[in-house]
Design a protein around this motif. Sequence first.
Motif, PDB file in Angstrom:
ATOM      1  N   LEU A 126      65.494 -26.796 -28.745  1.00 49.79           N
ATOM      2  CA  LEU A 126      66.049 -27.634 -29.815  1.00 49.79           C
ATOM      3  C   LEU A 126      65.994 -26.818 -31.106  1.00 49.79           C
ATOM      4  O   LEU A 126      64.915 -26.517 -31.602  1.00 49.79           O
ATOM      5  N   LEU A 139      69.067 -38.899 -31.375  1.00 46.31           N
ATOM      6  CA  LEU A 139      69.011 -37.950 -30.264  1.00 46.31           C
ATOM      7  C   LEU A 139      69.304 -38.654 -28.942  1.00 46.31           C
ATOM      8  O   LEU A 139      69.095 -39.870 -28.805  1.00 46.31           O
ATOM      9  N   GLN A 143      67.038 -35.304 -25.122  1.00 38.54           N
ATOM     10  CA  GLN A 143      66.536 -34.615 -26.313  1.00 38.54           C
ATOM     11  C   GLN A 143      65.248 -35.259 -26.817  1.00 38.54           C
ATOM     12  O   GLN A 143      64.307 -34.562 -27.211  1.00 38.54           O
TER      13      GLN A 143
END
Length: 322
Positions: A126, A139, A143
Motif C-alpha cells: 500500500l 478502502l 485493502q
Amino acid sequence: MNIISFEQVSKRFSDGTEALKDVSVTIPTNKLTAIIGPSGCGKTTLMKMVNRLETPTSGEIYIDEQPVSKKDPVELRRSIGYVIQRIGLIPHMTIAENVALVPELLGWKKAEIKERVNELLYLVDLEPETFKKRYPLELSGGQQQRVGVSRALASDPNIILMDEPFSALDPISREQLQYELKKLQRKIQKTIVFVTHDMDEALDIADVIIVMRDGQIEQMATPAELLANQVNEFVREFIGIERINRKRDFGEKQLKEFQALFEKSTTSSVQPATSSMTMRQAIKKLDQDPDGRLEVMEDGAVLGYVGYHTLLQAAIQGSEQK
C-alpha cells in the motif's frame, strides 16, 4: 525464542460447555501454524488463550517458559499482534493513525512512528502517500485487511494471532492475501497462529496444521504429512478424499510425468516449491519468469520439475473437465 506451549489446558464455560480438554501442545517458533476444525471445536479459544482474551479453567500457557497467567494482560496484548476477521480498524482515524496506534501507546517517538507506518504500508503493498491519509471506509475490504496486518506488525511483535482474517473477503481478494501472507512470512519470520475453517487455506499457507475436534487435538503435522498420512478417519474425512487425491496427483503423478522433459532444460532459473502448493500458486510463482521451472520437493527429496507452460496447460485442462 517466542516458544508458545500449552500444558494440560482445559476450558469450561459457565454454561457447562467444554471448549478445551486437557490440551498439551507446543507451537513451532517462527512458523505459521494453522488451527482448523469444525465449528465449536475449540480452535479460537485455544488461540485467544495466548494473549489472555480467554483464560483456562485448568492448566497453563507459557511463552518462553514464562506463565501467561502471571503477565499483565494489557502489556501482553500490546506485545502480540492480533488480526481479526472484522478487521477492527477505527473508522474516524486515518490509515496512518490506525497503524500507529500500538506504537503510540508504547510511547514511541513521533519520527519513529512515522517511519514505521511508511515501512509497514510498503510491506503490504500500500503506497503510503496514497493511502495513509485515507479513512478505512475509503478502502476495499482487501485493502482494509492489509492495513489490519500492518497494524498487527506495528510494534514488531514476535507473535501474531490471526482469527479467520480472510474469511469475509471475496475469493479473489482472499487468495491474493493468502499469497501475500506467505510472501510476508518469508520476510519477517514471525510465530503466527492462524485460525481458519477452510482446509484449502490451511494447506496453502501453513507450515504446520493442527486439526481439532471436540476441544482436543486430533493431529498436528505439516501440510505434506497431513495429506500423506491421516491418523484417523475423522481427519481423513475432514480433509476430504477428493482433496487428498487432488493434491497428491499434483504433487506426485503430474510432476513426475514432466520431469524428463524439464530436467534437461538449459534455463538456469529454478525455484523451490512444495507438493502442497495449489496449481494457482505454482503458476503465480513463475508469472515473472515463464522460462523458468519449479523444483518440487517433499521431505528433502526432489519429486520432479515442472514449467510455466505445463502448469497453464494443466490448469486449462482441469477447468475444462469441471
